[in-house]
Design a protein around this motif. Sequence first.
Motif, PDB file in Angstrom:
ATOM      1  N   ASP A  88     -15.597   4.163  -5.437  1.00  0.00           N
ATOM      2  CA  ASP A  88     -14.814   3.131  -5.275  1.00  0.00           C
ATOM      3  C   ASP A  88     -13.292   2.866  -5.466  1.00  0.00           C
ATOM      4  N   SER A  89     -12.881   3.892  -5.251  1.00  0.00           N
ATOM      5  CA  SER A  89     -11.308   3.923  -5.536  1.00  0.00           C
ATOM      6  C   SER A  89     -10.460   2.899  -4.381  1.00  0.00           C
ATOM      7  N   GLU A  90     -11.212   2.648  -3.542  1.00  0.00           N
ATOM      8  CA  GLU A  90     -10.435   1.849  -2.230  1.00  0.00           C
ATOM      9  C   GLU A  90     -10.394   0.280  -2.902  1.00  0.00           C
ATOM     10  N   PHE A  91     -11.543   0.098  -3.670  1.00  0.00           N
ATOM     11  CA  PHE A  91     -11.826  -1.337  -4.365  1.00  0.00           C
ATOM     12  C   PHE A  91     -10.258  -1.238  -5.628  1.00  0.00           C
ATOM     13  N   LEU A  92     -10.445  -0.143  -6.178  1.00  0.00           N
ATOM     14  CA  LEU A  92      -9.311   0.185  -7.267  1.00  0.00           C
ATOM     15  C   LEU A  92      -7.787  -0.179  -6.697  1.00  0.00           C
ATOM     16  N   ALA A  93      -7.695   0.212  -5.631  1.00  0.00           N
ATOM     17  CA  ALA A  93      -6.448   0.267  -4.986  1.00  0.00           C
ATOM     18  C   ALA A  93      -5.960  -1.265  -5.152  1.00  0.00           C
ATOM     19  N   ALA A  94      -6.820  -2.364  -5.033  1.00  0.00           N
ATOM     20  CA  ALA A  94      -6.372  -3.751  -5.300  1.00  0.00           C
ATOM     21  C   ALA A  94      -5.941  -4.204  -6.654  1.00  0.00           C
ATOM     22  N   VAL A  95      -6.364  -3.503  -7.626  1.00  0.00           N
ATOM     23  CA  VAL A  95      -6.007  -4.043  -9.025  1.00  0.00           C
ATOM     24  C   VAL A  95      -4.479  -4.099  -9.031  1.00  0.00           C
ATOM     25  N   ASP A  96      -4.003  -5.164  -9.746  1.00  0.00           N
ATOM     26  CA  ASP A  96      -2.634  -5.385  -9.937  1.00  0.00           C
ATOM     27  C   ASP A  96      -1.688  -5.458  -8.915  1.00  0.00           C
ATOM     28  N   ARG A  97      -2.404  -5.712  -7.757  1.00  0.00           N
ATOM     29  CA  ARG A  97      -1.550  -5.909  -6.293  1.00  0.00           C
ATOM     30  C   ARG A  97      -1.590  -7.167  -5.863  1.00  0.00           C
ATOM     31  N   PRO A  98      -0.374  -7.965  -5.666  1.00  0.00           N
ATOM     32  CA  PRO A  98      -0.672  -9.566  -5.331  1.00  0.00           C
ATOM     33  C   PRO A  98      -1.814  -9.551  -3.951  1.00  0.00           C
ATOM     34  N   LEU A  99      -2.439 -10.563  -3.876  1.00  0.00           N
ATOM     35  CA  LEU A  99      -3.358 -10.850  -3.070  1.00  0.00           C
ATOM     36  C   LEU A  99      -2.552 -10.638  -1.571  1.00  0.00           C
ATOM     37  N   ALA A 100      -1.251 -11.320  -1.465  1.00  0.00           N
ATOM     38  CA  ALA A 100      -0.414 -11.158  -0.189  1.00  0.00           C
ATOM     39  C   ALA A 100      -0.255  -9.947   0.358  1.00  0.00           C
ATOM     40  N   GLU A 101      -0.106  -9.033  -0.730  1.00  0.00           N
ATOM     41  CA  GLU A 101       0.246  -7.776  -0.226  1.00  0.00           C
ATOM     42  C   GLU A 101      -0.851  -6.886   0.160  1.00  0.00           C
ATOM     43  N   VAL A 102      -2.307  -6.933  -0.338  1.00  0.00           N
ATOM     44  CA  VAL A 102      -3.402  -6.641   0.158  1.00  0.00           C
ATOM     45  C   VAL A 102      -3.674  -7.251   1.390  1.00  0.00           C
ATOM     46  N   LEU A 103      -3.598  -8.267   1.627  1.00  0.00           N
ATOM     47  CA  LEU A 103      -3.737  -8.865   3.024  1.00  0.00           C
ATOM     48  C   LEU A 103      -2.838  -8.555   4.053  1.00  0.00           C
ATOM     49  N   GLU A 104      -1.596  -8.186   3.729  1.00  0.00           N
ATOM     50  CA  GLU A 104      -0.666  -7.758   4.661  1.00  0.00           C
ATOM     51  C   GLU A 104      -1.137  -6.291   5.115  1.00  0.00           C
ATOM     52  N   ASP A 105      -1.441  -5.498   4.009  1.00  0.00           N
ATOM     53  CA  ASP A 105      -2.019  -4.158   4.756  1.00  0.00           C
ATOM     54  C   ASP A 105      -3.329  -4.302   5.280  1.00  0.00           C
ATOM     55  N   TYR A 106      -4.297  -5.288   5.255  1.00  0.00           N
ATOM     56  CA  TYR A 106      -5.326  -5.406   6.039  1.00  0.00           C
ATOM     57  C   TYR A 106      -4.835  -5.871   7.327  1.00  0.00           C
ATOM     58  N   ASP A 107      -4.014  -6.665   7.472  1.00  0.00           N
ATOM     59  CA  ASP A 107      -3.474  -7.040   8.825  1.00  0.00           C
ATOM     60  C   ASP A 107      -2.638  -6.045   9.465  1.00  0.00           C
ATOM     61  N   ARG A 108      -1.805  -5.281   8.915  1.00  0.00           N
ATOM     62  CA  ARG A 108      -1.423  -3.917   9.629  1.00  0.00           C
ATOM     63  C   ARG A 108      -2.583  -2.955  10.026  1.00  0.00           C
ATOM     64  N   ARG A 109      -3.563  -2.941   9.066  1.00  0.00           N
ATOM     65  CA  ARG A 109      -4.635  -1.821   9.581  1.00  0.00           C
ATOM     66  C   ARG A 109      -5.423  -2.551  10.669  1.00  0.00           C
ATOM     67  N   CYS A 110      -5.643  -3.709  10.694  1.00  0.00           N
ATOM     68  CA  CYS A 110      -6.413  -4.337  11.982  1.00  0.00           C
ATOM     69  C   CYS A 110      -5.469  -4.046  13.042  1.00  0.00           C
ATOM     70  N   GLN A 111      -4.274  -4.440  13.086  1.00  0.00           N
ATOM     71  CA  GLN A 111      -3.288  -4.005  14.283  1.00  0.00           C
ATOM     72  C   GLN A 111      -3.604  -2.652  14.704  1.00  0.00           C
ATOM     73  N   GLN A 112      -3.481  -1.679  13.520  1.00  0.00           N
ATOM     74  CA  GLN A 112      -3.444  -0.160  14.090  1.00  0.00           C
ATOM     75  C   GLN A 112      -4.697  -0.258  14.678  1.00  0.00           C
ATOM     76  N   SER A 113      -5.863  -0.446  14.345  1.00  0.00           N
ATOM     77  CA  SER A 113      -7.310  -0.257  14.693  1.00  0.00           C
ATOM     78  C   SER A 113      -7.279  -1.184  16.131  1.00  0.00           C
ATOM     79  N   ASN A 114      -6.953  -2.027  16.285  1.00  0.00           N
ATOM     80  CA  ASN A 114      -7.005  -2.612  17.702  1.00  0.00           C
ATOM     81  C   ASN A 114      -6.052  -2.014  18.940  1.00  0.00           C
TER      82      ASN A 114
END
Length: 170
Positions: A88-114
Amino acid sequence: MAFVHTRPHPHADERAALMGWFDLQRGIIATKCTGLPDELAHRALIPTSPLMTVAGIVAHLTWAERLWFEHSLLDIPGTGPGFDDIEDSEFLAAVDRPLAEVLEDYDRRCQQSNATIAGLDLDALARRPSRHGAEPTLRWIIVHMIEETARHAGHLDILRELLDGEKAYF
């Protein structure tokens, strides 16, 4: 990317329908996080699943996008959280990171996937076989990721309502 909040057209061709439903589910993920303070985004509510937080789910989905559209489909070696043999280390990657930063990473990854998806035929085979030895098609991977994203959107529905009472479909 501007997250989508509309269903695909009922007469869309296969690719447009698949990507329309996929992008809608991604948009629901982003919407479920809107306005949630970091303190609540990192609060665990399920005693048996302490990493199942709003931020943890988004980090997990970011990893899943990378796993399927980069690692499996393109055979690019995976490194970092989720690829490190730590449960579950991918879940741990969010600990102590602002939600906005985690969402920005998600957005970038979705763009790359697309971008990856746009360059391939739906019948393209993954270059890295699954753990079961199969080489899924891009079509199968997209359908699987719609399921994965929708499943976690449901988790976010429940967590968000329990955290601050916020309820909405999208």
